[in-house]
Motif scaffolding. Structure first.
Motif, PDB file in Angstrom:
ATOM      1  N   THR A 528      27.015 -55.457  -6.468  1.00 40.75           N
ATOM      2  CA  THR A 528      25.405 -55.435  -5.486  1.00 40.75           C
ATOM      3  C   THR A 528      25.267 -54.933  -4.482  1.00 40.75           C
ATOM      4  O   THR A 528      25.081 -54.849  -3.240  1.00 40.75           O
ATOM      5  CB  THR A 528      25.300 -56.542  -6.373  1.00 40.75           C
ATOM      6  OG1 THR A 528      24.902 -56.737  -7.399  1.00 40.75           O
ATOM      7  CG2 THR A 528      23.906 -56.967  -5.318  1.00 40.75           C
ATOM      8  N   ILE A 529      26.518 -55.907  -3.526  1.00 41.53           N
ATOM      9  CA  ILE A 529      27.045 -55.931  -2.112  1.00 41.53           C
ATOM     10  C   ILE A 529      27.056 -55.271  -1.599  1.00 41.53           C
ATOM     11  O   ILE A 529      26.531 -54.344  -0.613  1.00 41.53           O
ATOM     12  CB  ILE A 529      28.086 -57.340  -1.388  1.00 41.53           C
ATOM     13  CG1 ILE A 529      27.958 -58.415  -2.246  1.00 41.53           C
ATOM     14  CG2 ILE A 529      28.073 -56.936   0.385  1.00 41.53           C
ATOM     15  CD1 ILE A 529      28.282 -59.649  -1.787  1.00 41.53           C
ATOM     16  N   ARG A 530      27.329 -54.242  -1.886  1.00 35.61           N
ATOM     17  CA  ARG A 530      27.561 -52.686  -1.510  1.00 35.61           C
ATOM     18  C   ARG A 530      26.809 -51.717  -1.646  1.00 35.61           C
ATOM     19  O   ARG A 530      26.550 -51.234  -0.420  1.00 35.61           O
ATOM     20  CB  ARG A 530      29.095 -52.503  -2.248  1.00 35.61           C
ATOM     21  CG  ARG A 530      29.414 -50.431  -1.414  1.00 35.61           C
ATOM     22  CD  ARG A 530      30.904 -50.663  -2.652  1.00 35.61           C
ATOM     23  NE  ARG A 530      30.513 -50.346  -3.983  1.00 35.61           N
ATOM     24  CZ  ARG A 530      31.353 -50.180  -4.767  1.00 35.61           C
ATOM     25  NH1 ARG A 530      33.285 -50.275  -4.191  1.00 35.61           N
ATOM     26  NH2 ARG A 530      31.731 -49.692  -5.958  1.00 35.61           N
ATOM     27  N   ALA A 531      26.588 -51.802  -2.612  1.00 34.26           N
ATOM     28  CA  ALA A 531      25.097 -50.830  -2.691  1.00 34.26           C
ATOM     29  C   ALA A 531      23.728 -50.891  -1.953  1.00 34.26           C
ATOM     30  O   ALA A 531      22.761 -50.645  -1.282  1.00 34.26           O
ATOM     31  CB  ALA A 531      24.369 -51.341  -4.528  1.00 34.26           C
ATOM     32  N   LEU A 532      23.756 -52.807  -1.228  1.00 36.25           N
ATOM     33  CA  LEU A 532      22.891 -53.015  -0.960  1.00 36.25           C
ATOM     34  C   LEU A 532      23.066 -52.213   1.243  1.00 36.25           C
ATOM     35  O   LEU A 532      21.832 -52.374   1.943  1.00 36.25           O
ATOM     36  CB  LEU A 532      22.659 -54.576  -0.580  1.00 36.25           C
ATOM     37  CG  LEU A 532      22.345 -54.914  -2.071  1.00 36.25           C
ATOM     38  CD1 LEU A 532      22.306 -56.703  -1.919  1.00 36.25           C
ATOM     39  CD2 LEU A 532      20.278 -55.005  -2.383  1.00 36.25           C
ATOM     40  N   MET A 533      24.221 -52.536   1.087  1.00 40.04           N
ATOM     41  CA  MET A 533      25.023 -52.166   2.300  1.00 40.04           C
ATOM     42  C   MET A 533      24.345 -50.637   2.606  1.00 40.04           C
ATOM     43  O   MET A 533      24.281 -50.513   3.610  1.00 40.04           O
ATOM     44  CB  MET A 533      26.206 -52.057   2.865  1.00 40.04           C
ATOM     45  CG  MET A 533      26.861 -54.057   2.576  1.00 40.04           C
ATOM     46  SD  MET A 533      28.293 -54.112   2.175  1.00 40.04           S
ATOM     47  CE  MET A 533      28.880 -53.546   4.556  1.00 40.04           C
ATOM     48  N   ARG A 534      24.234 -49.679   1.591  1.00 43.25           N
ATOM     49  CA  ARG A 534      24.158 -48.702   1.834  1.00 43.25           C
ATOM     50  C   ARG A 534      22.637 -48.472   1.688  1.00 43.25           C
ATOM     51  O   ARG A 534      22.420 -47.041   2.382  1.00 43.25           O
ATOM     52  CB  ARG A 534      24.493 -47.421   0.057  1.00 43.25           C
ATOM     53  CG  ARG A 534      26.194 -47.464  -0.168  1.00 43.25           C
ATOM     54  CD  ARG A 534      26.779 -46.885  -1.096  1.00 43.25           C
ATOM     55  NE  ARG A 534      28.538 -46.543  -1.295  1.00 43.25           N
ATOM     56  CZ  ARG A 534      29.079 -46.707  -2.349  1.00 43.25           C
ATOM     57  NH1 ARG A 534      28.126 -46.725  -3.140  1.00 43.25           N
ATOM     58  NH2 ARG A 534      30.118 -46.083  -2.089  1.00 43.25           N
ATOM     59  N   LYS A 535      21.717 -49.070   1.426  1.00 43.38           N
ATOM     60  CA  LYS A 535      21.024 -48.846   1.919  1.00 43.38           C
ATOM     61  C   LYS A 535      19.973 -49.448   2.834  1.00 43.38           C
ATOM     62  O   LYS A 535      18.873 -49.667   3.772  1.00 43.38           O
ATOM     63  CB  LYS A 535      19.562 -49.951   0.222  1.00 43.38           C
ATOM     64  CG  LYS A 535      20.259 -49.443  -0.875  1.00 43.38           C
ATOM     65  CD  LYS A 535      19.095 -50.692  -1.629  1.00 43.38           C
ATOM     66  CE  LYS A 535      18.892 -49.976  -3.470  1.00 43.38           C
ATOM     67  NZ  LYS A 535      18.469 -49.647  -3.870  1.00 43.38           N
ATOM     68  N   GLY A 536      20.750 -50.175   3.589  1.00 41.50           N
ATOM     69  CA  GLY A 536      20.443 -50.593   5.399  1.00 41.50           C
ATOM     70  C   GLY A 536      20.462 -51.760   5.207  1.00 41.50           C
ATOM     71  O   GLY A 536      20.459 -51.628   6.571  1.00 41.50           O
ATOM     72  N   HIS A 537      21.014 -52.500   4.662  1.00 41.84           N
ATOM     73  CA  HIS A 537      20.778 -54.499   4.659  1.00 41.84           C
ATOM     74  C   HIS A 537      22.127 -54.705   5.347  1.00 41.84           C
ATOM     75  O   HIS A 537      23.102 -54.111   4.986  1.00 41.84           O
ATOM     76  CB  HIS A 537      20.986 -54.918   3.262  1.00 41.84           C
ATOM     77  CG  HIS A 537      19.080 -55.183   2.388  1.00 41.84           C
ATOM     78  ND1 HIS A 537      18.429 -55.540   3.109  1.00 41.84           N
ATOM     79  CD2 HIS A 537      19.285 -54.252   1.357  1.00 41.84           C
ATOM     80  CE1 HIS A 537      17.148 -54.893   2.338  1.00 41.84           C
ATOM     81  NE2 HIS A 537      17.834 -53.806   1.117  1.00 41.84           N
TER      82      HIS A 537
END
Length: 576
Positions: A528-537
């Motif tokens: 989840t954290i990795r995917a959120l970083m990819r979304k720009g968070h």
């Protein structure tokens, strides 16, 4: 408390964060304890002794309101790191006789002798966080008597008596409270009256040490015996006046004597078949309703709790709601109309929580990318305690009370045993701003009680204290119960999302232009954290900004109460 740069900390989180834990008994999302059930009465507070006091009051024939007042008084003694009679109070009460919810706004106003021009002439860019200048009129005692006058059964002296005894005889200090007390002492000890009344020779009490406050015992005994006016118009008020005159403050006898809280109509939004209730501004409660209205347009049955989709959509909805929070939430006597036109204020709230407005805001969310900045919508027109009680007649109380910034301003009138709030820090020293400082005005308020009804019947009385975390937490609790099927305890123990950096009503964040910072409590998977970083968070580690939750639910068929008290506090849910 952010402790490392985002880039470094994200790497550590990716390596260390476990998958969401399952409860050892149910196999469902993690819970620190079982839900508490009782047939007649229930109390959930952030201190076990306050919970027991609430139950004792109801066993003696007191109502849920009596119990809530008794517990609040006890918490002012036992958890002065979050509340006390120097602060403000808000409450929502389910009355089984009228079969409706009643809201009370017990927030105090700024001193009438202090002006925006005074701040500007004396070189202030913002209201100081501590000392005499951020102090506003304490609304708690007035709130107690307003609630008691309508829904109380026992004499006020009897309601306050348990706290008077503990204040004189002493009580052992609990772990979390000792921790925050110790953090507050170096900051507040320079203010007159604090060290003498809230330290042992300059240090905070340690865990398990017996703490007494005979000055507060005398103050509460006087209030119980002589009534509300003993605080606002009697000798206590005169001593407060003299204290602030001596120490360059502006709070006066006349400010106290003029204070009145008010009964208000709670605002609501329907979320997938349940009605969620909050109080209207000058508090921030309707931000939770706005978040939920926006999120209702997404099908969360397709997403798991803790998934990137769940977190991303929540955070983006929060950004939109908080942009409106900064622009539209203020004392309704001053904004949106400057003539105290409450019809205009009510219409503004109605539009902000409407389905039509939510649809417009929802359309701004990009499911694949975090927004770096958001604007408020165009309309047609700080540490705290939370507690809840429920009695044998079906009355349920959702009550929140605070000094702001933990122990408040540090200003403590000698001999009275309480610290004044510093809620005035939430004013903005800029003419024309919705929360611009004005004499006799109520500041923007963070503390909010909440309630959920289902088919017109009371379901859950709950709250989650903690500054700007509160509306975020309220929305997450509702989602946990409704979208993710958690029980009352699981809903509070589940790891939380906290987004920081939105444009702020107090002007502390002038305008969000970098997307803010996302804090995820331990328990979210690294995928989840990795995917959120990819979304720009931007994700950073934070220790402890996730609030504190208490809740009581009522089974509409049996009348049985369920209680929950989360693991982040020293609290207890108990009943009989």
């Amino acid at each position: 408390m952010k402790v490392m740069p985002a880039c470094l900390m994200c790497c550590l989180v990716l390596l260390a964060a476990p998958a969401p834990a399952a409860d050892r008994i149910t196999g469902q999302p993690f819970a620190t304890r079982s839900v508490v059930y009782a047939p007649e009465a229930m109390a959930a507070t952030s201190h076990p002794l306050a919970t027991q006091i609430a139950l004792d009051v109801m066993k003696q024939g007191g109502s849920a309101v009596d119990a809530a007042i008794a517990a609040n008084a006890a918490l002012g003694l036992m958890e002065p790191t979050g509340n006390g009679i120097g602060g403000d109070l808000f409450a929502i009460v389910w009355d089984p006789k009228s079969q409706k919810l009643h809201g009370y706004n017990g927030s105090g106003r700024s001193p009438k002798g202090l002006t925006l021009k005074w701040f500007q002439d004396n070189g202030h860019q913002s209201v100081p966080s501590h000392g005499p200048l951020p102090v506003t009129v304490p609304g708690t005692v007035d709130g107690w008597f307003a609630l008691h006058g309508r829904f109380g059964k026992l004499p006020m002296a009897d309601v306050l008596a348990p706290t008077v005894r503990y204040a004189r005889d002493g009580h052992p200090v609990h772990d979390t409270i000792a921790y925050y007390w110790n953090r507050s002492v170096p900051l507040l000890s320079k203010w007159p009256g604090f060290s003498e009344q809230f330290t042992f020779d300059g240090r905070a009490p340690r865990t398990g040490e017996l703490w007494k406050n005979p000055n507060l015992a005398n103050t509460l005994e006087t209030i119980g015996r002589e009534g509300r006016d003993a605080f606002y118009k009697g000798d206590i008020a005169r001593r407060i006046d003299a204290y602030f005159r001596e120490h360059d403050g502006f709070l006066r006898y006349e400010d106290l004597a003029a204070h009145e809280g008010e009964w208000v109509e709670p605002a609501s939004a329907n979320y997938r078949g349940v009605d969620v209730w909050e109080l209207p501004p000058n508090g921030q409660g309707i931000a939770a309703l706005q978040i939920l209205e926006i999120l209702e347009g997404f099908d969360f049955s397709k997403f798991e709790f803790g998934s990137a989709e769940h977190v991303h959509l929540f955070v983006e909805a929060k950004k939109l709601a908080f942009a409106d929070r900064a622009r539209w939430y203020a004392d309704p006597d001053y904004f949106p109309a400057r003539d105290g036109d409450r019809a205009k204020a009510k219409a503004l709230v109605g539009e902000l929580v409407s389905e039509q407005y939510a649809a417009k805001r929802r359309a701004l969310i990009n499911p694949d990318r975090a927004a770096r900045s958001v604007d408020a919508g165009i309309l047609q027109h700080g540490d705290t305690i939370y507690l809840t009680t429920a009695d044998k007649d079906g009355m349920m109380v959702s009550l929140i009370q605070s000094n702001y910034r933990g122990m408040g301003s540090g200003m403590a009138t000698p001999g009275l045993g309480f610290i004044f709030q510093d809620r005035g820090e939430q004013f903005v020293l800029k003419a024309g701003h919705p929360n611009s400082f004005a004499p006799g005005k109520r500041p923007f308020h963070t503390i909010i009680p909440a309630f959920i009804t289902k088919d017109g019947e009371p379901w859950v009385s709950f709250g989650l204290m903690g500054g700007a975390m509160q509306p975020q937490g309220h929305a997450q609790i509702v989602m946990n119960l409704v979208d993710f099927g958690m029980n009352l305890q699981e809903a509070g123990d589940a790891p939380r999302i906290q987004h920081d950096g939105s444009t702020d009503p107090a002007g502390q964040v002038a305008e969000m232009n970098d997307g803010g910072v996302l804090n995820l409590e331990t328990g979210f998977p690294y995928e989840t954290i990795r995917a959120l970083m990819r979304k720009g968070h931007t994700i950073e580690f934070a220790d402890g900004p996730y609030g504190g939750y208490q809740a009581i639910a009522r089974d509409p068929e049996t009348g049985v109460y369920a209680g929950a008290s989360e693991s982040r506090k020293d609290g207890q849910a108990a009943g009989y």
